[in-house]
Design a protein around this motif. Structure first.
Motif, PDB file in Angstrom:
ATOM      1  N   ARG A 131       0.829  -1.228   0.052  1.00  0.00           N
ATOM      2  CA  ARG A 131      -0.108   0.100  -0.180  1.00  0.00           C
ATOM      3  C   ARG A 131       0.906   1.198  -0.020  1.00  0.00           C
ATOM      4  O   ARG A 131       1.815   1.361   0.875  1.00  0.00           O
ATOM      5  N   LEU A 132       0.385   2.076  -0.690  1.00  0.00           N
ATOM      6  CA  LEU A 132       1.289   3.313  -0.899  1.00  0.00           C
ATOM      7  C   LEU A 132       0.224   4.599  -1.101  1.00  0.00           C
ATOM      8  O   LEU A 132      -0.878   4.510  -1.948  1.00  0.00           O
ATOM      9  N   GLU A 133       0.146   5.327   0.112  1.00  0.00           N
ATOM     10  CA  GLU A 133      -0.743   6.339   0.109  1.00  0.00           C
ATOM     11  C   GLU A 133       0.108   7.764   0.370  1.00  0.00           C
ATOM     12  O   GLU A 133       0.785   8.050   1.050  1.00  0.00           O
ATOM     13  N   TYR A 135      -0.717  11.529   1.617  1.00  0.00           N
ATOM     14  CA  TYR A 135      -1.763  12.254   2.228  1.00  0.00           C
ATOM     15  C   TYR A 135      -1.407  13.907   2.060  1.00  0.00           C
ATOM     16  O   TYR A 135      -0.221  14.249   2.253  1.00  0.00           O
TER      17      TYR A 135
ATOM     18  N   ILE B 127       1.647  17.372  -0.892  1.00  0.00           N
ATOM     19  CA  ILE B 127       1.889  16.011   0.049  1.00  0.00           C
ATOM     20  C   ILE B 127       2.117  16.379   1.342  1.00  0.00           C
ATOM     21  O   ILE B 127       3.010  17.346   1.587  1.00  0.00           O
ATOM     22  N   GLU B 128       1.405  16.050   2.544  1.00  0.00           N
ATOM     23  CA  GLU B 128       1.802  16.483   3.911  1.00  0.00           C
ATOM     24  C   GLU B 128       2.523  15.143   4.327  1.00  0.00           C
ATOM     25  O   GLU B 128       3.397  15.349   5.243  1.00  0.00           O
ATOM     26  N   ARG B 129       2.241  14.159   3.990  1.00  0.00           N
ATOM     27  CA  ARG B 129       3.011  12.827   4.449  1.00  0.00           C
ATOM     28  C   ARG B 129       2.453  11.716   3.901  1.00  0.00           C
ATOM     29  O   ARG B 129       1.651  11.771   2.764  1.00  0.00           O
ATOM     30  N   HIS B 130       3.248  10.696   3.747  1.00  0.00           N
ATOM     31  CA  HIS B 130       2.726   9.298   2.974  1.00  0.00           C
ATOM     32  C   HIS B 130       3.126   8.094   3.736  1.00  0.00           C
ATOM     33  O   HIS B 130       3.803   8.089   4.870  1.00  0.00           O
ATOM     34  N   ARG B 131       2.548   6.995   3.324  1.00  0.00           N
ATOM     35  CA  ARG B 131       2.911   5.879   3.963  1.00  0.00           C
ATOM     36  C   ARG B 131       3.054   4.702   3.027  1.00  0.00           C
ATOM     37  O   ARG B 131       2.450   4.718   1.784  1.00  0.00           O
ATOM     38  N   LEU B 132       4.068   4.231   3.035  1.00  0.00           N
ATOM     39  CA  LEU B 132       4.315   3.104   2.128  1.00  0.00           C
ATOM     40  C   LEU B 132       4.639   1.777   2.712  1.00  0.00           C
ATOM     41  O   LEU B 132       5.628   1.900   3.718  1.00  0.00           O
TER      42      LEU B 132
END
Lengths: 143, 143
Positions: A131-133, A135, B127-132
Motif C-alpha cells: 500500500r502506498l498512500e 496524504y 503532500i503532507e505525509r505518506h505511507r508505504l
DNA sequence: AATCCGATGAAAGTGATTTTCATTGGCATA
DNA sequence: TATGCCAATGAAAATCACTTTCATCGGATT
C-alpha cells in the motif's frame, strides 16, 4: 465490466454452495454503480433510501463476501472507517488522499513498483501486496 | 539518543505547563527501551509486569503525549491495533511487514520519494505525509 | 503546609464491526 | 408442488480497541 463482476460473484457463490438472494443482488448492483472507495456506512445509507428492508449486518457480511470473491478490496485510510474499492483483474494502484475534503484519487507508477521489488529482493522479502498512500491537499483544497 | 528524547519530552511537558509524574517516567523509559513498533497493549502488558499500579488509560494518554511531543508516531498496519514507533529527527522511513510473524523492518528510498513528489506535483496535489508498506513474508518466514 | 489544578485508575461510554439467534427463504429432492 | 435442509437475514447483543468521565491523588508553586 459490471456484467463481468456479476458473473464472477455468481460463480463464487455457486462454487461455495452459497445462495443467491435478493439482498445480495441489490447490494452488488449498488456497489458496482457507486464511487470507488465507498465506506460501509455510505453504502448502507444509500441502500436504505431505496430498500428499507436491508440490514446493517447484511451489508457488512456481503461486502466481506465481495472481497473474498475478488471483486472488492478492503482499504483503511485512517478515518476510522473501512472502505471497499472495486478491483479489476490484475490491476493495482495507489492513492492520493485529500486530508481536507476526503477525496481519493488513484495513480499507478511502474518505476515505484520496480523499486519496491528490488528493495524486497535485497532483503529476501517476498511481497504479497503493498500500500502506498500520499496524504495532503488535493488541487481544489489548495485554493 | 535515549537521553535526548527524555530531554525533548521534559521540555515539552514544561512548555505546556504539564506535570512530571512517576508514571510518565516509567512509561517513557519502557517505551524507549522497547522494540520499535510496539502496540499499546504490548507496552501495557510489559509495564504491568513490573508496575501493577499503572492503568490502561494512562498508557494510552501517555503514548498520545509522546506523539504530540514528537518522539513517537502512531502507525496502523491493518491488524486492528495502533502501534507507536520511535521518531528520530527529520527521519522518514517505510516498512516491510511480515504477514506471518508480524515482524516489521524499515527501509528508506530516496528515488521513490522523488517519484512520489513528481506524481503529486503533476496533479497539483500537496503532500503532507505518506505511507508505504510492503506486506509479505520476511526472509525467516519463507523458510 | 496550603492551595491549585493537572494526573491517575477504574469504570463507563463510544463507534465500528461482528456475532448471536430466532426466523425466513433458496433450492434440491421426493 | 410439497417437503426438508441449511444458508441468509435482521435486530439486538456482544466485542474490540480505544476514549472519556469522575472521584481522588499528588506535583509544584506560593
Amino acid at each position: 465490466m459490471k456484467r463481468a463482476k456479476k458473473k464472477i460473484f455468481a460463480d463464487f457463490i455457486a462454487q461455495r454452495g452459497l445462495k443467491s438472494t435478493k439482498q445480495r443482488d441489490i447490494i452488488l448492483d449498488s456497489f458496482l454503480s457507486s464511487d470507488r472507495h465507498l465506506s460501509i456506512e455510505e453504502l448502507y445509507l444509500k441502500l436504505r433510501a431505496k430498500h428499507s428492508n436491508i440490514g446493517y449486518a447484511t451489508v457488512y457480511r456481503t461486502l466481506k463476501l465481495f472481497a473474498e470473491a475478488g471483486i472488492a478490496r478492503e482499504m483503511q485510510f485512517g478515518d476510522g472507517q473501512t472502505r471497499y474499492e472495486h478491483v479489476g483483474e490484475g490491476e493495482h494502484h495507489d492513492h492520493l488522499v485529500c486530508t481536507r475534503c476526503g477525496n481519493i484519487e488513484e495513480f499507478e507508477n511502474e518505476t515505484i513498483e520496480q523499486l519496491q521489488s528490488e528493495i524486497a529482493a535485497s532483503r529476501g522479502f517476498l511481497i504479497e501486496r503493498h500500500r502506498l498512500e500520499l496524504y495532503g491537499l488535493c488541487v481544489n483544497c489548495r485554493k
